[in-house]
Design a protein around this motif. Structure first.
Motif, short mmCIF file in Angstrom:
data_model
loop_
_atom_site.label_atom_id
_atom_site.label_comp_id
_atom_site.label_asym_id
_atom_site.label_seq_id
_atom_site.Cartn_x
_atom_site.Cartn_y
_atom_site.Cartn_z
N CYS A 164 5.00 5.65 5.84
CA CYS A 164 4.19 4.45 5.65
C CYS A 164 5.10 3.24 5.70
N THR A 165 4.74 2.20 6.45
CA THR A 165 5.51 0.96 6.55
C THR A 165 4.61 -0.20 6.14
N ASN A 166 5.01 -0.93 5.03
CA ASN A 166 4.21 -2.06 4.55
C ASN A 166 4.45 -3.28 5.41
N SER A 167 3.39 -4.12 5.56
CA SER A 167 3.50 -5.43 6.21
C SER A 167 2.60 -6.39 5.45
N ILE A 168 2.74 -7.68 5.68
CA ILE A 168 2.00 -8.69 4.92
C ILE A 168 0.51 -8.49 5.12
N GLY A 169 -0.17 -8.10 4.07
CA GLY A 169 -1.62 -7.95 4.09
C GLY A 169 -2.10 -6.62 4.61
N THR A 170 -1.23 -5.74 5.14
CA THR A 170 -1.68 -4.45 5.65
C THR A 170 -0.51 -3.47 5.61
N PHE A 171 -0.63 -2.35 6.43
CA PHE A 171 0.42 -1.33 6.49
C PHE A 171 0.22 -0.54 7.78
N SER A 172 1.20 0.37 8.13
CA SER A 172 1.09 1.23 9.31
C SER A 172 1.66 2.60 8.99
N CYS A 173 1.22 3.67 9.78
CA CYS A 173 1.68 5.04 9.59
C CYS A 173 2.32 5.53 10.89
N ALA A 174 3.41 6.30 10.83
CA ALA A 174 4.09 6.84 12.02
C ALA A 174 4.77 8.14 11.66
N CYS A 175 4.77 9.11 12.64
CA CYS A 175 5.48 10.37 12.43
C CYS A 175 6.98 10.11 12.57
N PRO A 176 7.81 10.71 11.72
CA PRO A 176 9.26 10.49 11.82
C PRO A 176 9.85 11.24 13.00
N SER A 177 11.09 10.94 13.35
CA SER A 177 11.79 11.62 14.43
C SER A 177 11.85 13.12 14.13
N GLY A 178 11.59 13.95 15.16
CA GLY A 178 11.61 15.40 14.98
C GLY A 178 10.25 15.94 14.60
N TYR A 179 9.25 15.07 14.51
CA TYR A 179 7.89 15.48 14.17
C TYR A 179 6.96 15.02 15.28
N GLU A 188 0.83 -1.22 0.00
CA GLU A 188 0.00 0.00 0.00
C GLU A 188 0.86 1.26 0.00
N CYS A 189 2.08 1.14 0.50
CA CYS A 189 2.93 2.32 0.60
C CYS A 189 3.42 2.79 -0.77
N THR A 190 3.57 1.87 -1.75
CA THR A 190 4.04 2.25 -3.09
C THR A 190 2.90 2.40 -4.07
N SER A 191 1.77 1.74 -3.77
CA SER A 191 0.64 1.80 -4.70
C SER A 191 -0.25 3.02 -4.47
N GLY A 192 -0.04 3.72 -3.32
CA GLY A 192 -0.86 4.89 -3.03
C GLY A 192 -2.17 4.56 -2.34
N SER A 193 -2.35 3.30 -2.00
CA SER A 193 -3.61 2.90 -1.36
C SER A 193 -3.46 2.89 0.16
N ASN A 194 -2.90 3.96 0.75
CA ASN A 194 -2.78 4.08 2.21
C ASN A 194 -3.33 5.45 2.61
N ASN A 195 -3.58 5.63 3.96
CA ASN A 195 -4.19 6.87 4.47
C ASN A 195 -3.23 7.62 5.39
N CYS A 196 -1.92 7.45 5.17
CA CYS A 196 -0.96 8.18 5.99
C CYS A 196 -1.05 9.68 5.70
N GLY A 197 -0.92 10.53 6.80
CA GLY A 197 -1.04 11.97 6.66
C GLY A 197 0.23 12.61 6.12
N THR A 198 0.20 13.95 6.09
CA THR A 198 1.33 14.73 5.58
C THR A 198 2.57 14.48 6.43
N ALA A 199 3.70 14.19 5.79
CA ALA A 199 5.00 14.00 6.42
C ALA A 199 5.10 12.72 7.23
N ALA A 200 4.02 11.88 7.22
CA ALA A 200 4.08 10.62 7.96
C ALA A 200 4.80 9.56 7.13
#
Length: 919
Positions: free
Chosen positions: A215-230, A201-213
């Motif tokens: 995206c980390t892909n996993s088998i069958g799903t994905f996750s969103c996290a703010c990077p360090s300093g944000y 989902e992270c490369t196909s654009g089918s994720n809901n991660c916000g601005t500057a977040a």
């Protein structure tokens, strides 16, 4: 080949058996039988009636055998022998005097010929609607379709999903359908269901991660996290943290600078180091004097530095200028010394006109001793105390330091006659005028300039003296003012030279020359044309030379190309339209032209038309010459490479079948006479290929096997080739268009009604779909010419070959052969009574007789098979005749048999016409 005792006269034509009681055939005594004149169920035998026959009372019903006994046929159970001739898929039932044939269940036909019934062609053979019906020989089967189970007559749906998830991918869901199933990849996967791969989902654009977040892909799903300093909600937006406004690790003497997602600690000016660790003082004076002026001193301080101008200079320290102590009075010089400023200080020196140590004493300098005191070179120097004076010399005027010449010629100076006054520095002179010589102050006389160096005239000029002067005139061929004379180029204009129009003018100094142009001869003033074509070798040997005024041309002859000096042959055969060759001819290039040659296998005039050479160059040859002919024995392999087996497809209802041994059976013979042409008899072809008017055309009933030796096995040398077309001799009485043969088979026309005229021109040509590949075991026989065999008794090395399919006889797998003698037309006509007819019958024009007298059976032959003879002159084998439609009856101990053969000589013109019309 039929076994002994197989004999049963079918009578399609007539069969002749007799007894030989002498060593040579010409000494035979023929007996005449009238036993069958009125009853075809009777026949003469030599000594006793065979099984199925009984002796008829002598002279009863006016029957007579001149020798032997007359026998009448009794009931014979035909079914006991070879199933009565019924089809192998039929049942034979004996009747009094006859028998019947009935096709078995699953077959249809007249019993003599039974073909499989395709049960699947009607209502799917009774199979379930979800089953496939498969026809088989004499039966059929039903098989449930994929996705169904059962016996084929009843099929139910199979739930594939109950077993191994239907074969779907482990990340897919199986859904059963009627007769099938579907596989659908789970959420977060993609594929056809049988193979599913994870969706990134992270490369196909089918994720809901916000601005500057992130995206980390996993088998069958994905996750969103703010990077360090944000900070923020990763599914909405992540914003930068300003560490400089909160906690940071910047050290003393550094300043915090925020950046996106991080921050930096930078040391203050005058300090260096890592602001996160420590900042130390920078000694700026160690580098380029801290940037201070070169006349200043740099002093380091913590975090900074100072610049101070040196003594004798003033300024800010970064910019210092010299102090002029002589102007400020800040000096200790005493008169007559003077103050002299120096960078950063001063000195005391003696003034101009004095010399010495200013600290002791300054004394007067005599300036006139050095460089005339600086006076003008035309002045006199006079020294004074502390100074000097300059006075201009006579003839000059000025202040002494700058003296200028006085022009006496302008102030009353006089010269003699023919002289001119010329001022000089400090005086004047009176030189004689040009053209005169003498003392100018007294007077000057005329000079002859031409006596010296031609008066200065050009070397190509004439000098002429005058009073006080002279003149220069350019010589002929030159132009100019006399002092300078330039050559006239007479060649630049025709009015300046008299060269011939075909000559070249060449300029020379003061003149010119004429030389005839190339291609002309003469002195240049008169030129005549040279005929270069009189010189050998000037043009190419394949070119024509043509003289033209002043030159020549070389033109390549027809058939060549080039510039005439070099001529290359034109290959007309490479360019369409540049050659004309006849039909079936090839273009062959020659020097300067081309020729036409007939293609291989053709002959004639290649410029107009080449016709096919009927006999192949390798016709009638065998790899190993045969030493002898065994009588009625197996033929050696590849010794009769022209032998053709016509095989009939087992199921003629299937079109465009691939020929094979398994789906066919041998029916008749033929002889290969060209790479794609087989000659046979019309009777044999119709009998084998179209057994009724409903049969498909020969292309779907028969195929040819060439190179066969054992028709029951694959020998490895066979070439199975389908039939493309069939051509009957136009005079043949056997024409399928009238369905004549099917009327015979169905009994509408009795076999005895088929009389000798039907043997006339009974020829058929079979064109194969492709050429036979010529090998040791497959090559054509020659067709005869008039010179091959004279119309006399045939050579003893003639032989008949085949597998023995003369109607009902048993086939032998291996090719058979037997020796025969061939009688010409006249001999056959004389022996026509040999046909068991009471009335002599005229021999058909296109037939001959073949007789065997060596104790072997001629039953080796096939319908349409060949009688082959060897030409003694060439050693090649020639197809002399074709076995006609009658069956030969073979006794248990035959000594002589005679049968009719079609005379191929009578059909040669027709054969050539057909083959040449279809190259």
């Amino acid at each position: 080949m039929a076994p002994a005792n197989s004999g049963k006269v079918l009578g399609l034509l007539f069969v002749f058996i007799t007894v030989v009681n002498s060593a040579t055939i010409m000494e035979m005594i023929w007996s005449i039988s009238q036993c069958q004149v009125r009853n075809t169920a009777r026949k003469c035998y030599a000594t006793a009636c065979p099984a199925g026959w009984e002796k008829d009372p002598p002279f009863s019903n006016n029957l007579l055998c001149y020798s032997g006994v007359c026998c009448i046929q009794t009931d014979v159970n035909e079914c006991l022998t070879n199933n009565g001739g019924c089809d192998s898929n039929a049942a034979c039932a004996n009747t009094i005097g006859s028998f019947t044939c009935t096709c078995n269940s699953g077959y249809t036909g007249n019993g003599f010929s039974c073909t499989d019934i395709n049960e699947c062609s009607t209502n799917n053979g009774g199979c379930d609607s979800n089953a496939v019906c498969a026809n088989s020989i004499g039966s059929f089967s039903c098989t449930c379709n994929n996705g169904y189970s059962g016996n084929g007559f009843s099929c139910t749906d199979v739930n594939e999903c109950l077993t191994n998830n239907g074969g779907c991918d482990s990340n897919a869901a199986c859904a059963n359908t009627i007769g099938s199933f579907t596989c659908t990849c789970n959420s977060g996967y993609t594929g056809n269901g049988f193979s599913c791969t994870d969706i990134n989902e992270c490369t196909s654009g089918s994720n809901n991660c916000g601005t500057a977040a992130i995206c980390t892909n996993s088998i069958g799903t994905f996750s969103c996290a703010c990077p360090s300093g944000y900070t923020g909600t990763p599914t909405i937006a992540c914003t930068d943290i300003n560490e400089c406004m909160s906690s940071n690790n910047c050290q003393a003497n550094s300043v915090c600078e925020n950046s996106v997602g991080s921050y930096a600690c930078n040391c203050l000016p005058g300090y260096t180091g890592d602001g996160l660790v420590a900042c130390t003082d920078v000694n700026e004076c160690l580098t380029n004097n801290g940037g201070c002026d070169s006349n200043a001193a740099c002093a380091n301080s913590i975090g900074s530095f100072t610049c101070t101008c040196n003594s004798g200079y003033t300024g800010s320290g970064t910019f210092c200028i010299n102090i002029n102590e002589c102007l400020t009075g800040n000096n200790n010089c005493v008169a007559p010394t003077v103050c002299i400023d120096t960078p950063g200080s001063f000195t005391c020196g003696c003034p101009a006109g004095y010399t010495g140590d200013p600290a002791v004493s300054c004394i007067d300098v005599n300036e006139c001793l050095t460089n005339n005191g600086g006076c003008d070179s035309n002045a006199a120097c006079a020294n004074n105390v502390g100074s000097f004076t300059c006075t201009c010399n006579s003839g000059y005027t000025g202040d002494g330091f700058n003296c200028f010449n006085v022009n006496e010629c302008l102030n009353g100076a006089t010269c003699g006659a023919n002289a001119v006054c010329i001022d000089t520095f400090g005086s004047y002179t009176c030189p004689c005028n040009t053209g005169y010589s003498g003392d100018g102050r007294v007077g000057c006389i005329d000079v002859n300039e031409c006596n010296t160096n031609n008066g200065g005239c050009d070397s190509n000029a004439q000098c002429s003296n005058t009073i006080g002067s002279f003149s220069c005139g350019c010589l002929p061929g030159f132009t100019g003012n006399g002092l300078t004379c330039n050559n006239i180029n007479e060649c630049t204009a025709s009015n300046l030279n008299n060269c011939h129009p075909q000559a070249a003018c060449t300029d020379s100094i003061g003149s010119f020359t004429c030389a005839c142009n190339s291609g002309y001869t003469g002195d240049g003033f008169t030129c005549t044309d040279v005929n270069e074509c009189n010189t050998n070798g000037i043009c190419n040997l394949q070119a024509t030379c043509a003289n033209v005024p002043g030159s020549y041309t070389c033109t390549c002859n027809t058939g060549y190309t080039g510039n005439g000096v070099t001529c290359n042959n034109i290959n007309e055969c490479l360019t369409a339209g540049s050659f004309t060759c006849g039909t079936n001819a090839d273009c062959l290039d020659t020097e300067g032209s081309y020729t036409c040659v007939c293609k291989t296998g053709f002959t004639g005039d290649p410029k107009t038309e080449c016709i096919a050479v009927i006999n192949h160059p390798d016709c009638g040859t065998v790899p190993t010459p045969e030493i002898r002919i065994a009588f009625g024995e197996n033929e050696q392999k590849c010794i009769s490479p022209w032998q053709v087996s016509f095989r009939r497809f087992s199921n003629t209802g299937i079109l465009n079948q691939v020929p094979s041994l398994a789906n066919s059976a041998h029916q008749a013979g033929g002889v290969l006479i060209q790479s794609k042409w087989v000659l046979t008899t019309a009777f044999a072809l119709i009998r084998a290929g179209r057994q009724s008017a409903a049969d498909p055309f020969y292309t779907n009933t028969l195929f040819a096997s060439i190179g066969d030796h054992n028709i029951d096995d694959n020998n490895g040398d066979e070439q199975f080739i389908r039939i493309k077309n069939v051509t009957f001799h136009p005079l043949s009485r056997f024409q399928i268009s009238t369905d004549f043969f099917s009327l015979i088979l169905t009994g509408v026309i009795s076999p005895v009604q088929v009389s000798l005229p039907y043997q006339e021109y009974s020829f058929a040509l079979v064109e194969l779909e492709r050429d036979v590949t010529l090998t040791d075991c497959a090559r054509p026989a020659c067709i005869p010419t008039v010179q091959d065999f004279p119309q006399t008794c045939g050579s003893p090395i003639c032989k008949i070959t085949g597998w023995g399919t003369n109607q009902d006889e048993n086939l032998l797998g291996v090719l058979q052969k037997a020796e025969v003698q061939v009688f010409d037309f006249n001999a056959c006509e004389a022996l026509s009574y040999y046909r068991n007819n009471q009335v002599q019958t005229v021999q058909p024009l296109t037939t001959k007789c073949a007789v065997n007298s060596t104790g072997a059976t001629p039953c080796s032959g096939d319908f349409g098979g060949t009688v082959i003879c060897r030409d003694a002159a060439s050693g090649k084998y020639v197809a002399d005749g074709l076995s006609l439609m009658e069956q030969v009856t073979c006794n248990s101990n035959p000594t002589s048999s005679q049968f009719n053969i079609g005379d191929i000589r009578q059909a040669v013109d027709w054969i050539e016409q057909v083959i040449r019309a279809n190259p």
